[in-house]
Write a protein that holds these residues in place. Structure first.
Motif, PDB file in Angstrom:
ATOM      1  N   HIS A 103       3.335  37.068 -15.452  1.00 14.48           N
ATOM      2  CA  HIS A 103       4.113  36.052 -14.311  1.00 14.48           C
ATOM      3  C   HIS A 103       5.438  35.521 -15.198  1.00 14.48           C
ATOM      4  O   HIS A 103       5.539  34.411 -15.491  1.00 14.48           O
ATOM      5  CB  HIS A 103       3.342  34.779 -14.137  1.00 14.48           C
ATOM      6  N   PRO A 104       6.576  36.206 -15.241  1.00 14.27           N
ATOM      7  CA  PRO A 104       7.373  35.656 -15.888  1.00 14.27           C
ATOM      8  C   PRO A 104       8.273  35.162 -15.268  1.00 14.27           C
ATOM      9  O   PRO A 104       8.430  35.147 -13.830  1.00 14.27           O
ATOM     10  CB  PRO A 104       8.501  37.097 -16.311  1.00 14.27           C
ATOM     11  N   TYR A 105       8.856  33.879 -15.766  1.00 12.94           N
ATOM     12  CA  TYR A 105       9.723  32.828 -15.050  1.00 12.94           C
ATOM     13  C   TYR A 105       8.784  32.256 -13.811  1.00 12.94           C
ATOM     14  O   TYR A 105       9.177  32.110 -12.833  1.00 12.94           O
ATOM     15  CB  TYR A 105      11.065  33.581 -14.476  1.00 12.94           C
ATOM     16  N   ALA A 106       7.992  31.574 -14.279  1.00 11.91           N
ATOM     17  CA  ALA A 106       6.991  30.942 -13.324  1.00 11.91           C
ATOM     18  C   ALA A 106       6.993  29.489 -13.375  1.00 11.91           C
ATOM     19  O   ALA A 106       7.253  29.012 -14.393  1.00 11.91           O
ATOM     20  CB  ALA A 106       5.452  31.468 -13.768  1.00 11.91           C
ATOM     21  N   GLY A 146      -0.231  27.592  -5.716  1.00 18.31           N
ATOM     22  CA  GLY A 146       0.215  26.496  -6.689  1.00 18.31           C
ATOM     23  C   GLY A 146       1.438  26.719  -7.805  1.00 18.31           C
ATOM     24  O   GLY A 146       1.431  26.048  -8.731  1.00 18.31           O
ATOM     25  N   TRP A 147       1.960  27.892  -7.721  1.00 20.75           N
ATOM     26  CA  TRP A 147       2.913  28.391  -8.636  1.00 20.75           C
ATOM     27  C   TRP A 147       3.957  29.228  -7.765  1.00 20.75           C
ATOM     28  O   TRP A 147       3.798  29.516  -6.581  1.00 20.75           O
ATOM     29  CB  TRP A 147       2.483  28.919  -9.649  1.00 20.75           C
ATOM     30  N   MET A 148       5.022  29.117  -8.565  1.00 21.67           N
ATOM     31  CA  MET A 148       6.290  29.927  -7.729  1.00 21.67           C
ATOM     32  C   MET A 148       7.053  30.578  -8.819  1.00 21.67           C
ATOM     33  O   MET A 148       6.909  30.447  -9.907  1.00 21.67           O
ATOM     34  CB  MET A 148       7.282  29.072  -6.972  1.00 21.67           C
ATOM     35  N   SER A 149       7.931  31.550  -8.206  1.00 25.92           N
ATOM     36  CA  SER A 149       8.371  32.483  -9.260  1.00 25.92           C
ATOM     37  C   SER A 149       9.911  32.795  -8.996  1.00 25.92           C
ATOM     38  O   SER A 149      10.188  32.729  -7.750  1.00 25.92           O
ATOM     39  CB  SER A 149       7.905  33.807  -9.425  1.00 25.92           C
ATOM     40  N   PHE A 150      10.790  32.872 -10.011  1.00 24.77           N
ATOM     41  CA  PHE A 150      12.242  33.343  -9.539  1.00 24.77           C
ATOM     42  C   PHE A 150      12.366  34.736  -9.772  1.00 24.77           C
ATOM     43  O   PHE A 150      13.512  35.312  -9.764  1.00 24.77           O
ATOM     44  CB  PHE A 150      13.016  32.467 -10.679  1.00 24.77           C
ATOM     45  N   SER A 151      11.475  35.322 -10.141  1.00 23.22           N
ATOM     46  CA  SER A 151      11.510  37.148 -10.354  1.00 23.22           C
ATOM     47  C   SER A 151      10.586  37.554  -9.537  1.00 23.22           C
ATOM     48  O   SER A 151      10.520  39.011  -9.342  1.00 23.22           O
ATOM     49  CB  SER A 151      11.191  37.374 -11.958  1.00 23.22           C
ATOM     50  N   GLU A 152       9.502  37.216  -8.943  1.00 23.31           N
ATOM     51  CA  GLU A 152       8.361  37.875  -8.002  1.00 23.31           C
ATOM     52  C   GLU A 152       8.637  37.463  -6.824  1.00 23.31           C
ATOM     53  O   GLU A 152       8.635  36.543  -6.377  1.00 23.31           O
ATOM     54  CB  GLU A 152       6.883  37.590  -8.721  1.00 23.31           C
ATOM     55  N   ASN A 153       8.760  38.560  -5.826  1.00 19.90           N
ATOM     56  CA  ASN A 153       8.972  38.322  -4.395  1.00 19.90           C
ATOM     57  C   ASN A 153       7.609  37.834  -3.834  1.00 19.90           C
ATOM     58  O   ASN A 153       7.902  36.995  -2.700  1.00 19.90           O
ATOM     59  CB  ASN A 153       9.265  39.664  -3.799  1.00 19.90           C
ATOM     60  N   LYS A 161      -0.797  24.065 -15.288  1.00 21.92           N
ATOM     61  CA  LYS A 161       0.291  23.276 -15.179  1.00 21.92           C
ATOM     62  C   LYS A 161       1.574  23.757 -16.287  1.00 21.92           C
ATOM     63  O   LYS A 161       1.138  23.318 -17.508  1.00 21.92           O
ATOM     64  CB  LYS A 161       0.246  21.872 -15.126  1.00 21.92           C
ATOM     65  N   GLY A 162       2.770  24.019 -15.912  1.00 25.25           N
ATOM     66  CA  GLY A 162       3.633  24.173 -16.889  1.00 25.25           C
ATOM     67  C   GLY A 162       4.845  25.085 -16.274  1.00 25.25           C
ATOM     68  O   GLY A 162       4.762  25.610 -15.351  1.00 25.25           O
ATOM     69  N   LEU A 163       5.260  25.720 -17.456  1.00 29.34           N
ATOM     70  CA  LEU A 163       6.777  26.631 -17.155  1.00 29.34           C
ATOM     71  C   LEU A 163       6.377  27.653 -17.834  1.00 29.34           C
ATOM     72  O   LEU A 163       6.132  27.629 -19.045  1.00 29.34           O
ATOM     73  CB  LEU A 163       7.851  26.103 -17.427  1.00 29.34           C
ATOM     74  N   ASN A 164       6.671  29.014 -17.424  1.00 30.74           N
ATOM     75  CA  ASN A 164       6.761  30.239 -18.112  1.00 30.74           C
ATOM     76  C   ASN A 164       8.292  30.699 -18.210  1.00 30.74           C
ATOM     77  O   ASN A 164       8.520  31.160 -17.042  1.00 30.74           O
ATOM     78  CB  ASN A 164       5.679  31.195 -17.832  1.00 30.74           C
TER      79      ASN A 164
END
Length: 109
Positions: A24-27, A2-9, A93-96
């Motif tokens: 979880h940076p940039y989640a 239920g989350w995605m990342s722009f920095s973790e593969n 629920k949110g943005l990191n």
């Protein structure tokens, strides 16, 4: 989960951390919880938006979490949408935005 990342593969984890977190940076977390995510995640990408939809997702213990999606727009806007949701049994629920400094927490249950 239920989350995605722009920095973790490979963004995976079976426990939820409230935001902000350095783990979880940039989640982007429309529904970060202990979920079974298999072949029920779909993408629809156009020049005007990109949608990632989780359809009829279950918790690890087989209760319904629900159907939800994230919509990304070229101007940087992000939209979370929910339908057919079960009882929230613990989620973030949110943005990191990264490095434990900037975040937008909608809910931590």
């Amino acid at each position: 989960n239920g989350w995605m990342s722009f920095s973790e593969n490979t963004p995976y984890q079976y426990w939820t951390d409230p935001f902000p977190t350095q783990d979880h940076p940039y989640a982007v977390a429309p529904f970060f919880s202990d979920l079974k995510v298999t072949d029920n995640v779909f993408a629809w990408i156009t020049p005007d938006f990109a949608v990632i939809q989780y359809t009829d997702v279950l918790y690890l213990w087989d209760d319904l979490a629900g159907t939800f999606e994230v919509v990304f727009f070229p101007n940087g806007d992000i939209l979370f949408q929910y339908t057919n949701m079960g009882l929230d049994q613990g989620s973030v629920k949110g943005l990191n935005y990264g490095l434990n400094l900037n975040y937008y927490l909608i809910a931590f249950m």
